[in-house]
Structure formats: structure tokens, C-alpha cells
Design an enzyme around this catalytic site. Sequence first.
Site, PDB file in Angstrom:
ATOM      1  N   GLY A 330      -0.887   4.098   0.108  1.00  0.00           N
ATOM      2  CA  GLY A 330      -0.463   3.886  -1.279  1.00  0.00           C
ATOM      3  C   GLY A 330       0.590   4.911  -1.661  1.00  0.00           C
ATOM      4  O   GLY A 330       1.374   5.371  -0.827  1.00  0.00           O
ATOM      5  N   SER A 331       0.553   5.328  -2.922  1.00  0.00           N
ATOM      6  CA  SER A 331       1.627   6.199  -3.428  1.00  0.00           C
ATOM      7  C   SER A 331       1.595   7.608  -2.869  1.00  0.00           C
ATOM      8  O   SER A 331       2.543   8.368  -3.055  1.00  0.00           O
ATOM      9  CB  SER A 331       1.561   6.273  -4.952  1.00  0.00           C
ATOM     10  N   THR A 332       0.519   8.000  -2.151  1.00  0.00           N
ATOM     11  CA  THR A 332       0.530   9.337  -1.533  1.00  0.00           C
ATOM     12  C   THR A 332       1.613   9.403  -0.465  1.00  0.00           C
ATOM     13  O   THR A 332       1.955  10.477   0.013  1.00  0.00           O
ATOM     14  CB  THR A 332      -0.825   9.689  -0.877  1.00  0.00           C
ATOM     15  N   PHE A 333       2.164   8.241  -0.123  1.00  0.00           N
ATOM     16  CA  PHE A 333       3.228   8.164   0.862  1.00  0.00           C
ATOM     17  C   PHE A 333       4.569   8.616   0.270  1.00  0.00           C
ATOM     18  O   PHE A 333       5.485   8.971   0.986  1.00  0.00           O
ATOM     19  CB  PHE A 333       3.336   6.702   1.324  1.00  0.00           C
ATOM     20  N   ASP A 650       0.046  -0.948  -6.276  1.00  0.00           N
ATOM     21  CA  ASP A 650       0.144   0.376  -6.879  1.00  0.00           C
ATOM     22  C   ASP A 650       1.336   0.461  -7.818  1.00  0.00           C
ATOM     23  O   ASP A 650       2.468   0.304  -7.390  1.00  0.00           O
ATOM     24  CB  ASP A 650       0.276   1.472  -5.802  1.00  0.00           C
TER      25      ASP A 650
END
Lengths: 650, 370
Positions: A330-333, A650
Site C-alpha cells: 500500500g502507501s508505505t511504498f 488506498d
Amino acid sequence: MPMNRRVVMNHHGERNAFQVRLAAAAFFILAMFGVLVGRFVWLQVMQHDRYLTLAEQNRISLVPIPPSRGIIRDRNGVVLAHNFSAYTLEITPSKVGDLEETIARLKGIVDITPKDRRRFKKLQEETKDFETLPIRTKLSDDEVARFAAQSYKFPGVEIKARLFRQYPMGESASHLIGYIGRINDKDIKQLEDDGRLANYRGTDHIGKLGLEQSYEEYLHGVTGFEQVEIDSGGRAVRTLKRTPPQSGKDLTLSVDIKLQQMVEQQFAARRGSLVAIDPRTGGILALVSQPGFDPNLFVDGIDPQSWSELNESLDKPLLNRAIRGEYPPGSTFKPFMAIAALELNTPIVNQVISDPGYFIYGGHRFNDSKKGGYGSMSFDRSIALSSDTYFYQMAVQMGIDNIAKSMAMLDFGVPTGADLPGERGGILPSPEWKKKRFKKTAQQKWYSGETVSIGIGQGYNAYTPMQLAHATATLANRGVMFKPHAVQSIMDVATGKKMIVEPKPVKTMPWKPHNIERVIRGMEGVMTVGTGAGVFRGAPYVSAGKTGTAQVFSLKGAKYNANAIKERLRDHSWFIAFAPSDKPTIALAVIVENGGFGAQAAAPIARKVLDYYLTGKLPPDPAALAASAAAKASAPQSVSTVSAEVVPRD
Amino acid sequence: MIKHLWDRIKRPVDPWLLLFIIFLFIVSSVLLYSASNRDLDKVIDKITFMGISLFGMWCIANIQPRVLMHLALPAYIVGVILLLAVEFFGVTSHGATRWLNIGITRIQPSELMRLALPLMLAWYFHHFESTLNWRHFLGGALIIAAPFILILKQPDLGTSLLIASSGFYVLFFAGLSWRFIGLMSGCIAVFAYIVTHWDMCINVLHEYQCRRIATMLNPMEDPLGAGYHIIQGTIAIGSGGWFGKGWLAGTQTHLDFIPERTTDFIFAVYGEEFGLVGNCILLILYLLVIFRGLMISNSANTLFGRLLAGAIAMNFFTYALVNMGMVTGMLPVVGVPLPLISYGGTSMVSILATFGLLMSIQRDRSLMKG
């Protein structure tokens, strides 16, 4: 002519000479075999009585003395795995006439439960008849005395004093420590191939999982031998020579068990994982995979009922999520996308784009989790606000090959090489990967639309919490990467010599310092004004982080409503963080399965870990913080797609 | 059609040799079942290897000796290169570097040399048949020396001596002068005298080698260390008596007293369970194989065939003699399996490969006649 004759004569002469040689050889053979026969007669006829006596009465036997296994301790010396001595009642099935009848008679002397019976039956199926197997472990002194008095009635049954492995923490850190179990045929084959089998004579157990497996060589030690004279009944008469065993080496971990247990409590009944790493060394501070299991059950063969309970549970307690659970990041990327874009000098990093809340690419509409968007978006706000629109465009500008190349540098797509067995490498999507992954030509083609969702950590992307923590630690450490490791030092008990596992930088990212700082500023923004601000309000340190949400359930155009869908289909909640952000001493990744969006479930756990690690205490009021976090965080995202093929989240 | 196929299959096979081999295989399988503590898997493994080896033998038997002659030099060169490779890149296990990792499995190039050296020497003497003089024997000695020294360095004294002896047999059959043989026997006697005396031995051999020899001479000096193998082996054989304790009834065997009892020390199991009578039957079977080999040698129509067949027969005899001598405590313990009986695939494959050569030589002769 004469010449010719000589050759012929020579030939004849040669033939004769050869036959002489053959005859000589034959004579030699007979003579030598004659000597052998003489030796046989000497041994088997003339000395027969003497050797028969020797064979019947005087036998010298080598009895292996297994070493005691090394102890595992946490960084503060708290024991996580140790040994204690106890008596077991063991049966050698091939020496017992009627097994059922023997066990029935034994029941009158020692307590044998149906669970013991089931475990014994399972062991029996897995081993050969002439091996001795425990029917009851940890006998009481009374039981030992009672059996000893009647042991003559039970040939093939004996009491053995043995060292038992015990894991005092129970379920806590079970995935990290692992367990030992009885050596099976597969283990024997492996040991034989490695030339280590001789050292396992007399040893029944071997590390099967976790650190117990990966540090087996160190933990096991060196087997000693006792040379004893035994009588015809197989009883030891006297000891002739003794080579003492060398105990296995003790392990000290970099893990703090108090931190580990605190995190486990935070998860409570929820499923998920947390990996915390010291970015300066790669030392693992906590490695949580919830739910756990009790490793003590496995040591002497798990009974079939407990096994099927663990194995068939929907919660998959036997899965080490930290290194084997692969989830879309998800957005932790996004922080890793951001540093890659800066390094590649992608045009978007210096642009302010218009953000209507969606991005149209190739006829598809990719929605932002922020309805209506922010109007405009710049690089420096994009991380804090987790702008999907911005990262969609960034991904398109970078192209999938550049993304894959940059992410591969951070060990996305390959195991990090942590000192735990069975680590998975996740999936780093690229056109090459797709070609390998799919058989049909139609499926092998990479569609440029797929690149868009890769930019926000969705699509085929899937990584383990270990990989996320590893990449976060690398970023926190300003691009200097260490191999994650849980063992800090290995101590030789006999000499007291300590071998420190030296942290060696594996590689250094070719990142420019000002680019690194720009990304970290963005991640600090997450904690002060962005998606994590509610949870991290009032923290006495400067931290950097990023929320993330991984979709479990493809909504195909329907609106996401957390309450309306089943708990197991809810999104996974991610959070990565490190602190203090200028000189980080801890970096972590945490995922709460089906926890909803990132700030909701994962961020509060991260906050507690950072608070505990940096200040030594828990945050003041967890309940109030959680409530405010929920209120602050943006609403769950809706997704509407033109085509069912592309499903951004997301 | 089927008859045709059958003819094709049996054409290269020497029926006598095959018959003796099958007898030995039967003895071997029956014995292994006992020696392995009734491990049927091991017996099946062994039978599989027998099948593979027999097929390999048949394949080699189909090759004409003149083709073999062409192979001699390349095989020898490859063998020496592999031994050099072991020297530099070999896998070390138990303190010796004998294996080469070729990806799928480990190979022991010294096994290849067992075949290649006699082949090479037989070809060499055949090539210089008409002009043979002492210089050629010197050349032959050098051909032996290269693999001998390389294997000796591994270190593997046993195998290097056995390989050197297989080369020596070719020289012997090629007509090495009796005087020289006498001289060599003298040297060997002196060497034997030296190594059997501890204080002289340690000047010429490794200490562990001297210890082995000293242990052989007096196993009771070190009953729990190096002497253990010898004592337990001789106890097993001695307690067998005239007729043995019977199949599956050897106490030394089944109480786990005989080390390496399925491999190098399997003869101890045999001697314990089948006694003197059994031992003599085994010796007779071996003699039949060896004499058949010498007969093939005698009737071969080329010097190459004669030398090769003779050396193969003598080599087989040497392995049997050394193994039985070692188990009965007459020779030091060196890692030599009992030919065709010990458990272990490589040795069986390479022995049957040499029998394939014998059959090829034998068939060549029959063709000339017919």
C-alpha cells in the site's frame, strides 16, 4: 627376410613368455588365497573358542554422551530457551513382544494419558522399530522409583535421564525462537550429506524452526563418548575411557523480550506482524507474528489433536507472518518511490500538479483516496498527505523498469538474508517477472496501466513485514544497508569467549544526501500534519513514518464500507516508522491484518513501540489517542473503475 | 524378432563371467539384508545399482577393442586433469580431498583412474610392441607415477597403492624383467620392515599411517581407538567357526559392534554368519572370476587385449585380497570395499565396467575365429 623371421620368432617367444607370466600370476593368486584360508582357519577353527567367548561376554561399546544445547537469551539476559534435566520412560518397540499389553501394564505404574498414547503412536509411525521412543516424559521421582523396582518385568522399556528443551516465554516470540523436534529421516539425510551425522549419535532432537534451526550448528555442541565394557545382557560393567561432550554455544539476541511482549499484547487477538530493527546495525529489536503457538508442544512430538488445531486454524498461528507473510505494501511504498524518483530526476518532483482527486491514464480513471483531491499537489506534501494522484503520475513518468530497478536495490523481491530460515522474497512486479509468472502469452504482456497502481504499492506488489522494516531501516540509516539479524553474540560456554556478530554494511544506496533528507522531511510531515498526526500528537521525539492500506478484497466498483464487509475481508493496516528522525535508533514496519486503513490499527502500535523504546514508557492515554486518530484520519477510500481489470486502492 | 533382439543382447556377453557375477550378486544381496539390520530399502538400492552396473557393463562390452584403444590416451589425460582439478578445487571431507563437485553430484576421479590407467598402459605397450625395450618400461613407470603421486597427495595411500599395482600388473605381463621384479620385491620387503617398526616408520610416513600399521600389528594396544575395527572384525569372524552363526544371527553384527558393516567391513558380517565354509565358497567364487579373466587374457589376439585382461583380473584379485586381509587383521585398514559385495554404487559400477572391457576383449577373439 631375416628381419621378418625375427619378428615372427619374437612374436612366438613373446606369446610363450606371456603364458609364463600368466602362470606366475595364477600361482601368486593361489598362494595369496592360500594365506587367507590359513588365516581363516586360524581365526575360525583354532582360535574359535577364544573369539566366541569374546563375542559372548566381553563387548566394548561406545556410548555417545549428547552435549547440552546452548541457551538463548534476549539482549538483557532474559532466558528464552533453556534445558532442564528430567526422566523419561522409553520403549524400544522391536524389543517388546506385545506393545499394547506392555503399555497397559505400564499404566499401573506410571501415569500414561491418552494424549501420551497418541503422541507415541505418531512417533512410532515416523521412526524405525529399533529406535527407543519416549512414552512418557518428565516422570516424577515417585514414578521413577516405582518403575525401577519392577523394571525386570519390562524388557525393552527403560528409564533415561535426559535434558529437555523448554521455552519459558511460551507463545511469546515463538516464531522468532522456533523450536527443536525429534530428528526424522529427512534430517538424517541432511546431516549425512553435510557430514555431521556422527556428531548427532545419541542426540534425539534438532532445531526445526526459527533461530533454533538457523543456529543449529552453534547450539548443538559436540557429542562426547564413553567407552564402556558391557556384558552379554547389554548392561554397562565399567567405563574405560570418557571423552566429555562440549556444550552448545549460547546465543544472545538483539531482541528485547519486554518490547516484544508489549507489542504482542497490543495485537491482542488481532492477526498481524511487527518487525523492529536498529538501523545502525541491522539488529532485530522485535519480531512479532500474531497469533503465535506454544513451541513446548513440539519438543517431544506434538499430539495429533493439538497439531490439527494449530494447522487448521483460520488464524494460521504456524505462519511466520514477519518473514513469510506477503502483503501489498500500500502507501508505505510511497517513500521508496519518492527517493527513487528524486534520484532519477523524474520531472514530477519539481512540479506542482493539479489534483482533481483522480488520474486518467489510457482510458482508465484511477481514483484518489481523498475524494475531490487537494486541488494541487507538490512533492513535499505528497508523502504527508499520501496523495495517490501524485504517485500515479510519478509511476507513469518513471516507468515500470526504473521502478523495478530502484526497488530491487532495497531488497524488494528477494529475501533480506535475515538469520531466520524460510524467509520469502515477496513479489517485485516487472515485465520480466510477469513473463516468468504467467504461462499464457496473453497474460505475460505488461500493460502500462498496471504501472499506475504499482506507484501506490498496489497491483502485484507483495512484500513481507521484514522487507518493509529492512527498507525503512535503510532509508533511516541514510542509505547504508545492514543485514537484519536477531543474534547479537554467540558465547562459548567452556571458554567464556564471546563472539560478537559484527554488523557489516551490506551495501550503500547511491542516494544523494539532500534527496534522502527531502523524503525524510516528507515522512516527518506524516507524523505532524499528515495521516499519522493524530496518533503521534505529543510525541517527545521527532519521528518519520508512513501509513498504508493493503486491500484484501477487490471491490470492483462498489463503495468500500468497513462495517458492511466481513472482518476477514477488510483492508490490512500498515505503518512504517523510524525515530529520532535525524539519528534513528529504531525503524519498524507493522501490519494489522484486516485492521482497516493505516492510521487506524497499525499506527497506534508503532507509537507505543517508539515511545517505549525511546522514552521507556507507554503513551499517556491509549484509548483517547486511538479515538482522536480515528476522527482525524481521512475517510476510507472509494474506488470506481472504468475497467474491472485495474483496481487501485488506498 | 524377439529372438533377434535376444541375440543382440547376448552377443557381447561372456556367459561364464556373467554367471559368476550373478552368484556374487546373490550372496551380496542376502548378506546386505543381514548387515543392514534388515533394511530392505538398502537392498533394493543395491539391486538397482546392480542393474545399472550390468547395463553399463553390457554397453562397454559392445565397444570393439580397437575403439577402446583410441579411448585409452584421452581417458588417461582426462583422468589426470580431473585429479589435478581435485588438487585445486576438490571437496574436502574427513580431512582428505578426494571428490570433485560437478553440480549434480560429487565424483571421485581416482575411480576413473582405476579404469583409465591399465587401459592407457595396455595401449602404450601395444603401440610399441615391435620395438619394446627397457626405456619403454621406464615410460610406463612414469605413466603410473603421475596418478599415483596425485592420489597420494589427497592423501589416500590405500587407493594410490592399489592404482599403482594395477599399472604394475600391465608392466609385469608386458615382460618386465624378472631381475627388476626381484629387486622390487626386495625393496618392498625392506619398506615393510621399516614401516612395521614404529621409530623407523615415522620418518617415512604420516604419523596416522604408522599408527594404523602399529595397530594392525598389535590391536590390543589401542582397543578403543584405531584397534576397535580390527578387534571387532576378527572377533566376528573368529566367533563364526566352521559353519557360522547363521544368517541374521550374528551377534557382533546385530548388536552394532562392527563398524562400517555394510561397506568396508561387510566381510566380518559374512565370516560371522557363514563361517569358514562360507568364506571358502566366497574365495572359490572370486577365483572363478579371476581365472576366467586370466583365460580371456590368454586367448586374446592382441597384446593390448592380453595386457588389459590380465591387469583387470589381477586388479580384481588385489581388491578382494586387500579387503579380506584388512578385515581379518593381516593388512592395515585402508578404505577398500569388498568387490561386488560391499554396499556402494561407485565401486560396483567401476568393477563391472572393467568386466565390460573383459567381455569386449573376449568377443573380439570369437569374432576372429568365426
